[in-house]
Design a protein around this motif. Sequence first.
Motif, mmCIF file in Angstrom:
data_model
loop_
_atom_site.group_PDB
_atom_site.id
_atom_site.type_symbol
_atom_site.label_atom_id
_atom_site.label_comp_id
_atom_site.label_asym_id
_atom_site.label_seq_id
_atom_site.Cartn_x
_atom_site.Cartn_y
_atom_site.Cartn_z
ATOM 1 N N MET A 208 0.635 -1.248 -0.144
ATOM 2 C CA MET A 208 0.137 -0.098 0.087
ATOM 3 C C MET A 208 0.824 1.182 -0.066
ATOM 4 S SD MET A 208 -3.370 1.034 2.347
ATOM 5 C CE MET A 208 -2.501 1.534 3.645
ATOM 6 N N ALA A 209 1.905 1.049 0.764
ATOM 7 C CA ALA A 209 2.950 2.495 0.697
ATOM 8 C C ALA A 209 3.652 2.666 -0.666
ATOM 9 C CB ALA A 209 4.071 2.089 1.759
ATOM 10 N N ILE A 210 3.881 1.480 -1.050
ATOM 11 C CA ILE A 210 4.631 1.392 -2.453
ATOM 12 C C ILE A 210 3.483 2.055 -3.491
ATOM 13 C CG2 ILE A 210 5.588 0.306 -4.454
ATOM 14 C CD1 ILE A 210 6.723 -1.818 -2.350
ATOM 15 N N ALA A 211 2.404 1.512 -3.355
ATOM 16 C CA ALA A 211 1.388 2.155 -4.598
ATOM 17 C C ALA A 211 1.193 3.551 -4.110
ATOM 18 C CB ALA A 211 -0.049 1.229 -4.289
ATOM 19 N N TRP B 23 9.870 -6.254 -10.633
ATOM 20 C CA TRP B 23 11.164 -5.548 -11.117
ATOM 21 C C TRP B 23 10.938 -4.095 -11.665
ATOM 22 C CZ3 TRP B 23 15.785 -8.565 -12.544
ATOM 23 C CH2 TRP B 23 16.885 -7.780 -13.053
ATOM 24 N N ARG B 24 10.030 -3.860 -12.233
ATOM 25 C CA ARG B 24 9.618 -2.675 -12.820
ATOM 26 C C ARG B 24 9.266 -1.477 -11.851
ATOM 27 N NH1 ARG B 24 5.841 -4.482 -18.130
ATOM 28 N NH2 ARG B 24 7.777 -5.412 -19.383
ATOM 29 N N ILE B 25 8.396 -2.112 -10.780
ATOM 30 C CA ILE B 25 8.132 -1.345 -9.754
ATOM 31 C C ILE B 25 9.287 -0.892 -8.959
ATOM 32 C CG2 ILE B 25 6.816 -1.304 -7.374
ATOM 33 C CD1 ILE B 25 4.736 -3.289 -8.984
ATOM 34 N N PHE B 26 10.224 -1.947 -8.607
ATOM 35 C CA PHE B 26 11.319 -1.354 -7.854
ATOM 36 C C PHE B 26 12.166 -0.471 -8.641
ATOM 37 C CE2 PHE B 26 11.828 -5.727 -5.114
ATOM 38 C CZ PHE B 26 10.713 -5.325 -4.529
ATOM 39 N N LYS C 141 13.500 3.549 -7.846
ATOM 40 C CA LYS C 141 14.895 3.923 -7.913
ATOM 41 C C LYS C 141 15.726 2.903 -7.059
ATOM 42 C CE LYS C 141 14.424 7.957 -9.964
ATOM 43 N NZ LYS C 141 13.665 7.508 -11.404
ATOM 44 N N PHE C 142 15.199 1.382 -6.985
ATOM 45 C CA PHE C 142 15.903 0.546 -6.364
ATOM 46 C C PHE C 142 16.364 -0.363 -7.362
ATOM 47 C CE2 PHE C 142 13.627 2.119 -2.935
ATOM 48 C CZ PHE C 142 14.464 1.869 -1.630
ATOM 49 N N PRO C 143 17.257 -1.342 -7.341
ATOM 50 C CA PRO C 143 17.624 -2.134 -8.473
ATOM 51 C C PRO C 143 16.768 -3.079 -8.556
ATOM 52 C CG PRO C 143 19.438 -2.073 -6.708
ATOM 53 C CD PRO C 143 18.341 -1.317 -6.116
ATOM 54 N N GLY C 144 16.274 -3.482 -9.710
ATOM 55 C CA GLY C 144 15.277 -4.293 -10.184
ATOM 56 C C GLY C 144 15.497 -5.883 -9.958
ATOM 57 N N ILE D 272 10.820 -5.528 0.396
ATOM 58 C CA ILE D 272 9.703 -4.665 0.158
ATOM 59 C C ILE D 272 9.495 -3.672 1.146
ATOM 60 C CG2 ILE D 272 8.383 -6.327 -1.153
ATOM 61 C CD1 ILE D 272 6.548 -6.802 1.110
ATOM 62 N N GLY D 273 10.068 -3.837 2.405
ATOM 63 C CA GLY D 273 10.288 -3.013 3.501
ATOM 64 C C GLY D 273 11.135 -1.670 3.056
ATOM 65 N N PHE D 274 12.303 -2.191 2.637
ATOM 66 C CA PHE D 274 13.122 -1.214 2.008
ATOM 67 C C PHE D 274 12.369 -0.032 0.892
ATOM 68 C CE2 PHE D 274 16.673 -3.366 4.243
ATOM 69 C CZ PHE D 274 17.123 -2.217 5.039
ATOM 70 N N VAL D 275 11.741 -0.959 -0.150
ATOM 71 C CA VAL D 275 11.293 -0.128 -1.273
ATOM 72 C C VAL D 275 10.033 0.852 -0.865
ATOM 73 C CG1 VAL D 275 10.081 -0.693 -3.393
ATOM 74 C CG2 VAL D 275 11.984 -1.812 -2.638
ATOM 75 N N ALA D 276 9.263 0.292 0.371
ATOM 76 C CA ALA D 276 8.165 0.923 0.718
ATOM 77 C C ALA D 276 8.595 2.203 1.840
ATOM 78 C CB ALA D 276 7.190 0.020 1.670
ATOM 79 N N TRP D 277 9.438 2.006 2.479
ATOM 80 C CA TRP D 277 9.867 2.989 3.510
ATOM 81 C C TRP D 277 11.032 3.584 3.424
ATOM 82 C CZ3 TRP D 277 7.131 -1.535 5.693
ATOM 83 C CH2 TRP D 277 5.842 -1.299 5.634
ATOM 84 N N GLY D 278 11.845 3.064 2.362
ATOM 85 C CA GLY D 278 13.179 3.931 2.151
ATOM 86 C C GLY D 278 13.309 5.184 1.777
ATOM 87 N N LYS D 279 14.289 5.681 1.788
ATOM 88 C CA LYS D 279 14.491 7.182 1.166
ATOM 89 C C LYS D 279 14.529 7.340 0.014
ATOM 90 C CE LYS D 279 14.466 8.768 5.568
ATOM 91 N NZ LYS D 279 13.430 9.374 6.095
ATOM 92 N N LYS D 280 14.657 6.502 -1.036
ATOM 93 C CA LYS D 280 14.987 6.781 -2.352
ATOM 94 C C LYS D 280 13.756 7.234 -3.068
ATOM 95 C CE LYS D 280 18.886 3.777 -3.383
ATOM 96 N NZ LYS D 280 19.373 2.760 -4.252
#
Length: 125
Positions: A24-27, A81-84, A88-91, A117-125
């Motif tokens: 949900m955070a990623i979306a 992969w595309r979402i990551f 701005k995270f490595p696919g 997914i935690g890093f992708v959702a709440w990471g700083k990038k």
Amino acid sequence: IVAFIFIVVIVFIVSYIYQSLAWMAIARKLRFKKAWLAWIPFAGSSMRLHLGKFHWAWIFLILIPIAGWIALIVLLTISIWRIFEKRKFPGWLSLSFPLMFVPGVSWIGFISYHIIIGFVAWGKK
């Protein structure tokens, strides 16, 4: 054996809540209007397909035993992969997702997927 089943159920529930919050955070970060779909089992997967530029209806591959399941795992992996990459995270980090379905190493895939997914959702990038 009852204790084992209880532990498995608790791990499943905690994992489901965590994944739903993360997706949900990623979306939301990708400005998807219906980020709440992450909480609905098949709708969450169709949301990931949509965010990865596939048509949401590919989720119906789940109705085709074995071949459909494999195809859906491949499509979801490409979508993730595309979402990551959009975030701005490595696919290649998305390769932890299909690892969850490989016997013998599924626990490594399970743990790494949740961390990633935690890093992708709440990471700083």
